[in-house]
Design a protein around this motif. Structure first.
Motif, mmCIF file in Angstrom:
data_model
loop_
_atom_site.group_PDB
_atom_site.id
_atom_site.type_symbol
_atom_site.label_atom_id
_atom_site.label_comp_id
_atom_site.label_asym_id
_atom_site.label_seq_id
_atom_site.Cartn_x
_atom_site.Cartn_y
_atom_site.Cartn_z
ATOM 1 N N SER A 220 -0.590 5.883 7.428
ATOM 2 C CA SER A 220 0.767 6.352 7.150
ATOM 3 C C SER A 220 0.787 7.826 6.773
ATOM 4 O O SER A 220 1.788 8.505 6.940
ATOM 5 N N ARG A 221 -0.337 8.327 6.236
ATOM 6 C CA ARG A 221 -0.385 9.735 5.839
ATOM 7 C C ARG A 221 -0.937 10.623 6.939
ATOM 8 O O ARG A 221 -0.463 11.725 7.170
ATOM 9 N N PHE B 286 -2.656 2.817 4.364
ATOM 10 C CA PHE B 286 -2.259 4.008 3.617
ATOM 11 C C PHE B 286 -2.684 5.275 4.354
ATOM 12 O O PHE B 286 -1.898 6.201 4.551
ATOM 13 N N ALA C 49 9.088 7.304 8.696
ATOM 14 C CA ALA C 49 7.629 7.239 8.602
ATOM 15 C C ALA C 49 7.013 8.629 8.708
ATOM 16 O O ALA C 49 6.069 8.967 7.987
ATOM 17 N N VAL C 50 7.569 9.439 9.613
ATOM 18 C CA VAL C 50 6.986 10.766 9.837
ATOM 19 C C VAL C 50 7.411 11.737 8.731
ATOM 20 O O VAL C 50 6.599 12.484 8.195
ATOM 21 N N MET D 24 10.917 5.477 12.739
ATOM 22 C CA MET D 24 10.024 6.567 13.145
ATOM 23 C C MET D 24 10.239 7.806 12.275
ATOM 24 O O MET D 24 9.299 8.379 11.730
ATOM 25 N N PRO E 212 1.225 9.445 10.953
ATOM 26 C CA PRO E 212 2.510 8.776 10.725
ATOM 27 C C PRO E 212 3.199 8.343 12.012
ATOM 28 O O PRO E 212 3.882 7.328 12.049
ATOM 29 N N GLN F 223 7.299 9.274 4.899
ATOM 30 C CA GLN F 223 6.144 8.392 4.728
ATOM 31 C C GLN F 223 6.443 7.263 3.756
ATOM 32 O O GLN F 223 5.708 6.994 2.825
ATOM 33 N N PRO G 163 0.794 -1.228 0.000
ATOM 34 C CA PRO G 163 0.000 0.000 0.000
ATOM 35 C C PRO G 163 0.832 1.287 0.000
ATOM 36 O O PRO G 163 0.365 2.312 -0.470
ATOM 37 N N ILE G 164 2.056 1.246 0.518
ATOM 38 C CA ILE G 164 2.854 2.480 0.581
ATOM 39 C C ILE G 164 3.702 2.612 -0.685
ATOM 40 O O ILE G 164 3.812 3.688 -1.269
ATOM 41 N N VAL H 196 7.670 4.055 4.962
ATOM 42 C CA VAL H 196 7.744 2.743 5.608
ATOM 43 C C VAL H 196 6.542 1.920 5.143
ATOM 44 O O VAL H 196 5.407 2.298 5.391
#
Lengths: 305, 258
Positions: free
Chosen positions: B227-228, B224, A235-236, A232, B231, A239, A6-7, A241
């Motif tokens: 994650s957006r 999804f 991901a932050v 971390m 996060p 985005q 999905p990412i 991960v």
């Protein structure tokens, strides 16, 4: 069988990814390395965007480092104080590394940076490892015991200010060198999606003068927190991960690691290290070829920010 | 309106004793209005089909009629980069920002595109791919503009994201038509628009439009969005899963050795 990530926003061949995870897990069980330096390039070779490969690689390493730390913890082979000093440097380094990664991504130079880091570091470490283990093999072949290396490390490094007592490492030395090593490893962890064990372990032995018995456990301790922090940050900030990909890699890797650990029992240390050095150099060579060979397609697309 | 026009035409035709030209309409349909991206998503295929309806038979208009089907996905800005050799190493050097390019574009027609529709009608109805690519002020000048746009189209075509199939529609008995497009797994989410144009002598005389919603669903949607939008918690969950797996692996290993 395809599975949708999905990412990464693409579907990949599930058996291929599971196979890669198991293979790298097996090698990491065999050689006692994290395997981050293998999984990230392999993911890139299969078409996963480098940004996702690097960030997800860090996430996968959390699992393998934690499992390793637990084993070493039970054997009391972790120098927590040394680990914390390394970690302090590591957190600083990886925070900087992730910012650098985001900037490079915006400038379209992530692939280049990742490839260059791999070629330089894997090339250096692989070559040193190969030369040294070949030497060790020749010495043992001549039935002469390897000369015992002075374990105290460079004394002028230990004589720097900010001295601390590291009980498990039986050292009374400056905290500055381990901190600096930590910073370097942190930057690499963020840029390359690796734990950095392959740099840290030699640095701990030869620069810091730590006894080999605590080196692996301590480096894993630092890698555990460092890769969690890197996950971390990626991901932050980026985005990138992909938890689906991470789960596939973690489980196949865990199974592979057990197989590898069993396989390794019958093999000799030098032979293992020569094999590892050859694998490291092969990955390095593949990356180097991609850098210098004329690409079939000089153009590439990226979402515009 | 169309129906009224048709009735009027019909009435007129009856009044004039069938001396008036036939009126044609297009009746179209698509196989699905919704595409869900879930774990096993490997792409999807959409069928666009329909018929040419005429107000009277027999018809002798088949040579002049044409069908164009276009499916287009959400437009996005794209950066196209070109590698150059610098000191022996290939490095991304020039880049152009294409202000708008469809993430997916497919067109099929009963013949070569511009033998089916005129350039004027192409401008009016934005049919050809060129009408959907916008690059304002290329940094490298006009030559770069052409090269980078061509590279974009080539790369997307290789990925199956841009499909051009002139002659890809067959008219059965001069009435029925059908075509299908494959959407690859790396399509983006959003509203896709399908449009069927009926042309006579390269002029558009009728059209049919439909929308297809493409959306991640289920676990993929959840991951999804997390994650957006979250996060931090997404990362915590990812780390927790890794720690749990690490613990499990270590325990299982101990169990084996014991």
């Amino acid at each position: 069988m395809q599975i949708y990530l999905p990412i990464a926003e693409m579907s990949v061949n599930a058996p291929l990814v599971l196979g890669l995870g198991a293979l790298v897990g097996m090698l990491s069980g065999l050689f006692g390395v994290g395997g981050g330096f293998l999984i990230t390039p392999l993911l890139i070779f299969t078409g996963i965007p480098p940004a996702v490969a690097v960030a997800t690689g860090a996430n996968q390493l959390v699992a393998s480092a934690f499992s390793g730390v637990l084993t070493h913890w039970r054997r009391r082979a972790v120098d927590v104080k040394m680990g914390l000093v390394l970690l302090a440097g590591g957190l600083l380094g990886s925070t900087f590394g992730v910012q650098l990664f985001a900037a490079l991504r915006a400038a379209g130079q992530v692939e280049l940076m990742v490839a260059l880091s791999y070629v330089v570091f894997l090339g250096t470490v692989g070559a040193i490892m190969l030369v040294e283990s070949l030497g060790a093999l020749r010495r043992s072949g001549a039935a002469a015991p390897a000369p015992s290396r002075p374990r105290r490390g460079s004394t002028w490094l230990q004589a720097l200010p900010l001295k601390m007592r590291f009980r498990e490492s039986k050292l009374y030395a400056s905290a500055i060198p381990p901190f600096v090593v930590g910073v370097g490893v942190g930057v690499l962890a963020a840029l390359m999606g690796v734990g950095g064990g392959f740099i840290m372990v030699p640095a701990m032995i030869y620069l810091l003068g730590m006894p080999t018995s605590v080196v692996v456990g301590t480096s894993l301790f630092q890698i555990l927190f460092l890769t969690a922090w890197t996950t971390m940050l990626h991901a932050v900030q980026n985005q990138t991960v992909d938890a689906m990909l991470a789960v596939l890699l973690i489980f196949s890797g865990a199974v592979g690691a057990q197989v590898g650990a069993r396989l390794g029992i019958g093999l000799r240390g030098e032979q293992l290290r020569i094999l590892l050095a050859v694998i490291v150099l092969a990955v390095c060579a593949r990356m180097a070829v991609d850098l210098v060979a004329t690409p079939a397609e000089p153009f590439s697309l990226a979402p515009a920010g | 309106m169309r129906r009224v026009g048709l009735l009027l035409a019909l009435a007129a035709a009856l009044a004039a004793g069938a001396a008036v030209a036939t009126t044609q309409r297009v009746v179209g349909a698509i196989s699905q209005n919704r595409i869900s991206i879930t774990g096993g998503f490997v792409g999807s295929e959409i069928f666009v089909y329909g018929a040419i309806a005429r107000d009277r038979f027999p018809e002798d208009d088949a040579d002049t009629l044409g069908i164009v089907v276009k499916v287009i996905g959400p437009a996005q800005p794209v950066t196209v980069r070109r590698k150059r050799r610098v000191n022996g190493v290939w490095i991304n050097r020039e880049s152009e920002r294409i202000d708008s390019a469809p993430s997916f574009y497919a067109v099929a027609a009963t013949g070569p595109l511009f033998e089916t529709i005129s350039h004027t009608e192409d401008i009016r109805h934005a049919v050809s791919l060129e009408r959907h690519l916008r690059l304002v002020g290329a940094q490298g000048g006009a030559d770069a503009r052409e090269e980078f746009l061509e590279a974009l189209v080539r790369l997307r075509r290789e990925e199956g994201l841009y499909v051009q199939r002139p002659g890809g529609i067959e008219l059965v008995e001069d009435v029925l038509f059908r075509t299908s497009f494959k959407l690859p797994s790396n399509i983006v989410e959003g509203v896709y628009r399908a449009r069927v144009l009926l042309t006579r002598d390269r002029e558009v005389i009728d059209m049919f439009e439909a929308e297809i919603g493409v959306r991640k669903e289920g676990l993929e949607r959840l991951m999804f969005d997390a994650s957006r939008q979250q996060p931090f918690f997404y990362a915590l969950a990812s780390i927790a899963i890794a720690l749990g797996a690490g613990l499990l692996a270590s325990e299982v290993f101990r169990l084996f050795r014991a």
